[in-house]
Design an enzyme around this catalytic site. Structure first.
Site, PDB file in Angstrom:
ATOM      1  CG  PHE A 180      -0.211   0.030   2.545  1.00  0.00           C
ATOM      2  CD1 PHE A 180       0.093   1.221   3.175  1.00  0.00           C
ATOM      3  CD2 PHE A 180       0.187  -1.158   3.148  1.00  0.00           C
ATOM      4  CE1 PHE A 180       0.761   1.235   4.393  1.00  0.00           C
ATOM      5  CE2 PHE A 180       0.841  -1.162   4.365  1.00  0.00           C
ATOM      6  CZ  PHE A 180       1.134   0.042   4.987  1.00  0.00           C
ATOM      7  CB  CYS A 181       1.774   3.882  -1.648  1.00  0.00           C
ATOM      8  SG  CYS A 181       0.815   3.760  -3.171  1.00  0.00           S
ATOM      9  CB  THR A 182       0.031   8.443  -0.066  1.00  0.00           C
ATOM     10  OG1 THR A 182       1.209   8.405   0.725  1.00  0.00           O
ATOM     11  CG2 THR A 182      -0.885   9.558   0.423  1.00  0.00           C
ATOM     12  N   GLY A 240      -1.902   5.282  -4.144  1.00  0.00           N
ATOM     13  CA  GLY A 240      -1.926   4.150  -5.058  1.00  0.00           C
ATOM     14  C   GLY A 240      -0.867   4.154  -6.126  1.00  0.00           C
ATOM     15  CB  ILE A 287      -3.314   5.359   3.016  1.00  0.00           C
ATOM     16  CG1 ILE A 287      -2.173   4.348   3.025  1.00  0.00           C
ATOM     17  CG2 ILE A 287      -3.735   5.684   4.444  1.00  0.00           C
ATOM     18  CD1 ILE A 287      -0.835   4.926   3.451  1.00  0.00           C
TER      19      ILE A 287
END
Length: 281
Positions: free
Chosen positions: A175-177, A179, A204
């Site tokens: 996952f990341c901020t 996508g 996220i």
């Protein structure tokens, strides 16, 4: 006014990205848009802020290009201007991995919706991997997530090579901020032979927007790349952290309730405290 903040990206071949720059500059200037947009042959990425009308007009202009017709964005709000100005910049990559053979348009991991994410990351057979940098992870991450302790995204391939094995780590959820980093990170891992690679669709931000706090496996706050510094559930702006003027990372709070930067020398964040006091005064 309350600012609408729109985060967007799309991997798509834009052979004429240089010619697109002046047209987009005209639009954001006309509608008093703040923020940053990156253009490259591989696509577009950025976060912009402005009035409701200005954001709608800018997004409509971008989507008028058939290649960007399905451009998705995530919205939140800011009480104050989250950027000082607007930049539309030309880049080699819209997110820098420094792996020119990696193309998310060719291969990418399996998207997982926010509603399905909890079940996936609680599976003991799944390795949960945060693809963000150390200062982002420090203020919030998902339970069970591994922190790669990277300083920049281009460090990610070396971290994977040193710590993971396709034969041992059969299932990876990342996952990341918003996508975008996971698009490249998942593509990279698939190219390295990892079989099952999943990533959180919308990142996220989408998770915090759609998953109620009482059902959430998120712990802490989510760093955002603008003056708000961080947001929480419902994408509400938080007040725990401030941005260091010196290095641009979130500042901590000491035992006296004062903000201080863990990276910069004391005299630098002390000057920031003085400047904050002048602004408030």
């Amino acid at each position: 006014m309350s600012y609408i903040v729109a985060a967007l990206y799309k991997f798509v071949t834009l052979d004429d990205f240089e010619a697109m720059q002046p047209k987009i500059k005209d639009i954001v200037r006309t509608h008093d848009i703040l923020g940053s947009l990156l253009l490259a042959k591989e696509g577009i990425n950025g976060t912009i802020a402005g009035s409701r009308e200005g954001i709608d007009a800018t997004l409509a202009f971008l989507r008028s290009d058939p290649r960007l017709a399905d451009l998705e964005h995530k919205e939140s709000t800011s009480r104050e201007a989250p950027f000082k100005k607007c930049r539309v910049r030309l880049k080699k990559e819209i997110v820098t991995l420094k792996q020119p053979h990696i193309d998310p348009n060719e291969v990418v991991g399996r998207y997982v919706s926010p509603q399905e994410w909890n079940q996936l990351i609680m599976d003991p057979d799944v390795v949960v991997l945060d693809t963000r940098n150390d200062y982002e992870v420090k203020i919030g991450t998902f339970k069970r997530a591994i922190d790669p302790k990277t300083k920049k995204f281009s460090d990610f391939p070396a971290f994977v090579e040193e710590n993971f094995d396709p034969e041992k780590h059969k299932k990876v959820a990342m996952f990341c901020t918003g996508g975008i980093r996971c698009e490249k990170a998942s593509a990279y891992m698939l190219k390295q032979g990892f079989e099952e690679v999943y990533h959180l669709k919308g990142g996220i931000l989408k998770y915090l927007e759609e998953v109620p706090a009482e059902q959430s496996l998120w712990d802490g706050e989510c760093y955002v790349f603008d003056g708000r510094v961080a947001v929480g559930h419902g994408l509400a702006q938080t007040t725990t952290h401030k941005m260091c003027y010196g290095c641009g990372i979130p500042m901590n709070i000491d035992h006296n309730g004062q903000h201080f930067c863990p990276t910069c020398p004391p005299e630098k964040w002390a000057r920031q405290g003085a400047q904050d006091a002048r602004v408030q005064g």
